[in-house]
Design a protein around this motif. Structure first.
Motif, mmCIF file in Angstrom:
data_model
loop_
_atom_site.group_PDB
_atom_site.id
_atom_site.type_symbol
_atom_site.label_atom_id
_atom_site.label_comp_id
_atom_site.label_asym_id
_atom_site.label_seq_id
_atom_site.Cartn_x
_atom_site.Cartn_y
_atom_site.Cartn_z
ATOM 1 N N SER A 5 0.820 -1.212 0.000
ATOM 2 C CA SER A 5 0.000 0.000 0.000
ATOM 3 C C SER A 5 0.854 1.263 0.000
ATOM 4 O O SER A 5 0.400 2.315 -0.422
ATOM 5 C CB SER A 5 -0.935 0.003 1.206
ATOM 6 N N ASP A 6 2.083 1.162 0.467
ATOM 7 C CA ASP A 6 2.965 2.328 0.480
ATOM 8 C C ASP A 6 3.563 2.640 -0.889
ATOM 9 O O ASP A 6 4.030 3.756 -1.103
ATOM 10 C CB ASP A 6 4.107 2.127 1.472
ATOM 11 N N ILE A 7 3.560 1.700 -1.791
ATOM 12 C CA ILE A 7 4.169 1.932 -3.101
ATOM 13 C C ILE A 7 3.436 3.037 -3.851
ATOM 14 O O ILE A 7 4.055 3.819 -4.576
ATOM 15 C CB ILE A 7 4.253 0.627 -3.924
ATOM 16 N N TRP A 8 2.123 3.148 -3.654
ATOM 17 C CA TRP A 8 1.364 4.199 -4.329
ATOM 18 C C TRP A 8 1.750 5.576 -3.801
ATOM 19 O O TRP A 8 1.786 6.547 -4.560
ATOM 20 C CB TRP A 8 -0.136 3.964 -4.180
ATOM 21 N N VAL A 9 2.036 5.659 -2.530
ATOM 22 C CA VAL A 9 2.466 6.932 -1.958
ATOM 23 C C VAL A 9 3.795 7.361 -2.580
ATOM 24 O O VAL A 9 3.980 8.515 -2.957
ATOM 25 C CB VAL A 9 2.591 6.822 -0.421
ATOM 26 N N TRP A 10 4.715 6.430 -2.706
ATOM 27 C CA TRP A 10 6.022 6.747 -3.292
ATOM 28 C C TRP A 10 5.906 7.087 -4.772
ATOM 29 O O TRP A 10 6.560 8.017 -5.247
ATOM 30 C CB TRP A 10 6.999 5.586 -3.081
ATOM 31 N N LEU A 11 5.077 6.359 -5.509
ATOM 32 C CA LEU A 11 4.898 6.662 -6.935
ATOM 33 C C LEU A 11 4.228 8.021 -7.130
ATOM 34 O O LEU A 11 4.632 8.800 -8.005
ATOM 35 C CB LEU A 11 4.084 5.561 -7.611
ATOM 36 N N ASP A 12 3.205 8.308 -6.338
ATOM 37 C CA ASP A 12 2.548 9.616 -6.424
ATOM 38 C C ASP A 12 3.508 10.744 -6.073
ATOM 39 O O ASP A 12 3.514 11.789 -6.724
ATOM 40 C CB ASP A 12 1.332 9.670 -5.502
ATOM 41 N N ILE A 16 4.649 13.826 -8.516
ATOM 42 C CA ILE A 16 4.491 15.219 -8.091
ATOM 43 C C ILE A 16 5.817 15.957 -8.141
ATOM 44 O O ILE A 16 5.895 17.102 -8.614
ATOM 45 C CB ILE A 16 3.866 15.284 -6.681
ATOM 46 N N ILE A 17 6.890 15.311 -7.691
ATOM 47 C CA ILE A 17 8.210 15.944 -7.714
ATOM 48 C C ILE A 17 8.644 16.256 -9.144
ATOM 49 O O ILE A 17 9.258 17.290 -9.412
ATOM 50 C CB ILE A 17 9.241 15.051 -6.998
ATOM 51 N N LEU A 23 5.017 22.604 -14.064
ATOM 52 C CA LEU A 23 3.807 23.411 -13.916
ATOM 53 C C LEU A 23 4.133 24.822 -13.441
ATOM 54 O O LEU A 23 3.516 25.789 -13.889
ATOM 55 C CB LEU A 23 2.845 22.735 -12.940
ATOM 56 N N ILE A 24 5.076 24.949 -12.540
ATOM 57 C CA ILE A 24 5.459 26.276 -12.050
ATOM 58 C C ILE A 24 6.140 27.071 -13.156
ATOM 59 O O ILE A 24 5.892 28.267 -13.317
ATOM 60 C CB ILE A 24 6.360 26.149 -10.804
ATOM 61 N N LYS A 25 6.984 26.401 -13.927
ATOM 62 C CA LYS A 25 7.732 27.074 -14.989
ATOM 63 C C LYS A 25 6.802 27.637 -16.068
ATOM 64 O O LYS A 25 7.013 28.747 -16.556
ATOM 65 C CB LYS A 25 8.712 26.078 -15.620
ATOM 66 N N ASP A 26 5.760 26.906 -16.403
ATOM 67 C CA ASP A 26 4.868 27.327 -17.482
ATOM 68 C C ASP A 26 3.443 27.500 -16.957
ATOM 69 O O ASP A 26 2.486 27.032 -17.541
ATOM 70 C CB ASP A 26 4.910 26.289 -18.601
ATOM 71 N N ARG A 27 3.296 28.205 -15.829
ATOM 72 C CA ARG A 27 1.991 28.318 -15.183
ATOM 73 C C ARG A 27 0.999 29.171 -15.965
ATOM 74 O O ARG A 27 -0.200 28.954 -15.870
ATOM 75 C CB ARG A 27 2.145 28.796 -13.759
ATOM 76 N N GLN A 28 1.461 30.136 -16.741
ATOM 77 C CA GLN A 28 0.530 30.943 -17.537
ATOM 78 C C GLN A 28 -0.170 30.085 -18.585
ATOM 79 O O GLN A 28 -1.370 30.234 -18.811
ATOM 80 C CB GLN A 28 1.270 32.112 -18.198
#
Length: 109
Positions: A5-12, A16-17, A23-28
């Protein structure tokens, strides 16, 4: 040791990382694209799918809703069935929203 069950936390977390700096670089562009997507008819299907997954599937799977109709032997089966089937319906709505958006937006070239 990583539990299943922890593998999904690590993959997510890994996704995200990787995704957040882009997303921040091209937020417009992200804001413009989201604004344009909210004007399409696929937006309603997307909201219905998200609502179904996060709200309806949890409320329909409450054991107290099934106490009056079922005995204890079958109550947990009904709760599991309702939760999973309503979540599956919500995921289908998200799939249909995606297919509808790509088929009618001209992106599928």
């Amino acid at each position: 040791m990583i539990i299943d069950s922890d593998i999904w936390v690590w993959l997510d977390t890994l996704i995200i990382i990787i995704a957040v700096p882009f997303l921040i670089k091209d937020r417009q562009h992200l804001v413009r694209s989201l604004h344009n997507y909210m004007k399409t008819s696929s937006w309603g299907l997307m909201l219905a799918g998200i609502y179904t997954i996060f709200v309806f599937s949890n409320f329909s799977g409450l054991p107290m809703l099934w106490e009056f109709a079922l005995d204890n032997a079958h109550q947990q089966d009904a709760v599991n069935l309702m939760t999973e089937m309503s979540a599956l319906f919500g995921y289908n709505l998200l799939l249909f929203s995606t297919l509808h958006h790509f088929s009618f937006s001209g992106i599928n070239a």
